[in-house]
Write a protein that holds these residues in place. Sequence first.
Motif, PDB file in Angstrom:
ATOM      1  N   VAL A  15       0.841  -1.202   0.000  1.00 28.28           N
ATOM      2  CA  VAL A  15       0.000   0.000   0.000  1.00 28.28           C
ATOM      3  C   VAL A  15       0.876   1.251   0.000  1.00 28.28           C
ATOM      4  CG1 VAL A  15      -1.700   1.325   1.320  1.00 28.28           C
ATOM      5  CG2 VAL A  15      -1.948  -1.156   1.128  1.00 28.28           C
ATOM      6  N   LEU A  16       1.881   1.271   0.859  1.00 31.43           N
ATOM      7  CA  LEU A  16       2.748   2.442   0.948  1.00 31.43           C
ATOM      8  C   LEU A  16       3.483   2.681  -0.371  1.00 31.43           C
ATOM      9  CD1 LEU A  16       4.259   1.874   4.509  1.00 31.43           C
ATOM     10  CD2 LEU A  16       2.485   3.520   3.874  1.00 31.43           C
ATOM     11  N   THR A  17       3.989   1.621  -0.979  1.00 31.08           N
ATOM     12  CA  THR A  17       4.708   1.743  -2.242  1.00 31.08           C
ATOM     13  C   THR A  17       3.779   2.235  -3.348  1.00 31.08           C
ATOM     14  OG1 THR A  17       6.256   0.005  -1.594  1.00 31.08           O
ATOM     15  CG2 THR A  17       6.092   0.495  -3.947  1.00 31.08           C
ATOM     16  N   ASN A  18       2.607   1.625  -3.450  1.00 31.78           N
ATOM     17  CA  ASN A  18       1.648   2.006  -4.502  1.00 31.78           C
ATOM     18  C   ASN A  18       1.184   3.449  -4.393  1.00 31.78           C
ATOM     19  OD1 ASN A  18       1.780  -0.522  -5.648  1.00 31.78           O
ATOM     20  ND2 ASN A  18      -0.053  -1.282  -4.609  1.00 31.78           N
ATOM     21  N   HIS A  19       1.156   3.980  -3.178  1.00 33.82           N
ATOM     22  CA  HIS A  19       0.667   5.343  -2.971  1.00 33.82           C
ATOM     23  C   HIS A  19       1.797   6.333  -2.661  1.00 33.82           C
ATOM     24  CE1 HIS A  19      -3.583   4.341  -3.298  1.00 33.82           C
ATOM     25  NE2 HIS A  19      -3.249   3.198  -2.734  1.00 33.82           N
ATOM     26  N   HIS A  36      11.991  -3.588  13.078  1.00 29.65           N
ATOM     27  CA  HIS A  36      12.526  -4.860  12.598  1.00 29.65           C
ATOM     28  C   HIS A  36      11.525  -5.565  11.676  1.00 29.65           C
ATOM     29  CE1 HIS A  36      14.742  -8.628  12.612  1.00 29.65           C
ATOM     30  NE2 HIS A  36      13.657  -9.253  13.053  1.00 29.65           N
ATOM     31  N   VAL A  37      10.267  -5.582  12.080  1.00 32.94           N
ATOM     32  CA  VAL A  37       9.230  -6.239  11.275  1.00 32.94           C
ATOM     33  C   VAL A  37       9.013  -5.478   9.963  1.00 32.94           C
ATOM     34  CG1 VAL A  37       6.760  -6.781  11.187  1.00 32.94           C
ATOM     35  CG2 VAL A  37       8.097  -7.377  13.213  1.00 32.94           C
ATOM     36  N   VAL A  41      10.907  -6.947   5.177  1.00 34.11           N
ATOM     37  CA  VAL A  41      10.348  -7.139   3.841  1.00 34.11           C
ATOM     38  C   VAL A  41      11.289  -6.511   2.824  1.00 34.11           C
ATOM     39  CG1 VAL A  41       8.397  -6.550   2.340  1.00 34.11           C
ATOM     40  CG2 VAL A  41       7.995  -7.123   4.743  1.00 34.11           C
ATOM     41  N   SER A  42      11.620  -7.268   1.818  1.00 30.76           N
ATOM     42  CA  SER A  42      12.469  -6.746   0.747  1.00 30.76           C
ATOM     43  C   SER A  42      11.793  -5.555   0.084  1.00 30.76           C
ATOM     44  CB  SER A  42      12.723  -7.843  -0.289  1.00 30.76           C
ATOM     45  OG  SER A  42      13.537  -7.357  -1.327  1.00 30.76           O
ATOM     46  N   GLY A  43      12.550  -4.503  -0.145  1.00 28.78           N
ATOM     47  CA  GLY A  43      11.999  -3.301  -0.763  1.00 28.78           C
ATOM     48  C   GLY A  43      11.488  -2.279   0.227  1.00 28.78           C
ATOM     49  N   SER A  44      11.607  -2.565   1.519  1.00 29.63           N
ATOM     50  CA  SER A  44      11.072  -1.652   2.531  1.00 29.63           C
ATOM     51  C   SER A  44      11.798  -0.305   2.552  1.00 29.63           C
ATOM     52  CB  SER A  44      11.114  -2.296   3.916  1.00 29.63           C
ATOM     53  OG  SER A  44      12.433  -2.689   4.250  1.00 29.63           O
TER      54      SER A  44
END
Length: 172
Positions: A15-19, A36-37, A41-44
């Motif tokens: 969601v964050l990436t798309n927006h 940490h969580v 995720v790759s791409g964070s």
Amino acid sequence: MDQDLITLSKKIGGVLTNHHLSLATAESCTGGLLSHVLTGVSGSSQYFMGGIVAYSNHIKTAILSVQSDTMDKYGAVSSQTAAEMAEGIRKLFHTDIGLSTTGIAGPTGGTPEKPVGLVWTGISTPQSTQTRKNFFEGHRNQVKTSTVHQILLNLLDDLSTQLDNTENKNGK
């Protein structure tokens, strides 16, 4: 790492990436677990700008701009402190979203007014800052994990609601 947490983190990341939204974290009782969580995720790095573990009250006031009066009147574990932490990290890191956690993970530190397992979370955007009061059971790591799980669920829900409202206003 807990698979449910990774699944939630991936959904939020999408969601964050798309927006094209960014976030930062201000953590006390979770001690960096939320960051940490989110970075598990790759791409964070596209949306996660950083975080501060503000375990001491001094760091909350000196770095995150929590007002001394807030700490004196309401304490570190309060809606007011969670709100100021979330707003402070958002402004400090120049992000769209600021997340905060402050509570009593135990097994010590609780009082009748603020028992072990009491956690306040905060989510701040330029439009508003929301806090939520939570009570979690279990040992220290369970309280920390439950806190991270809950704030991620709250963030995903808030993002969905906010983005749906924005799209409806824009006629999409």
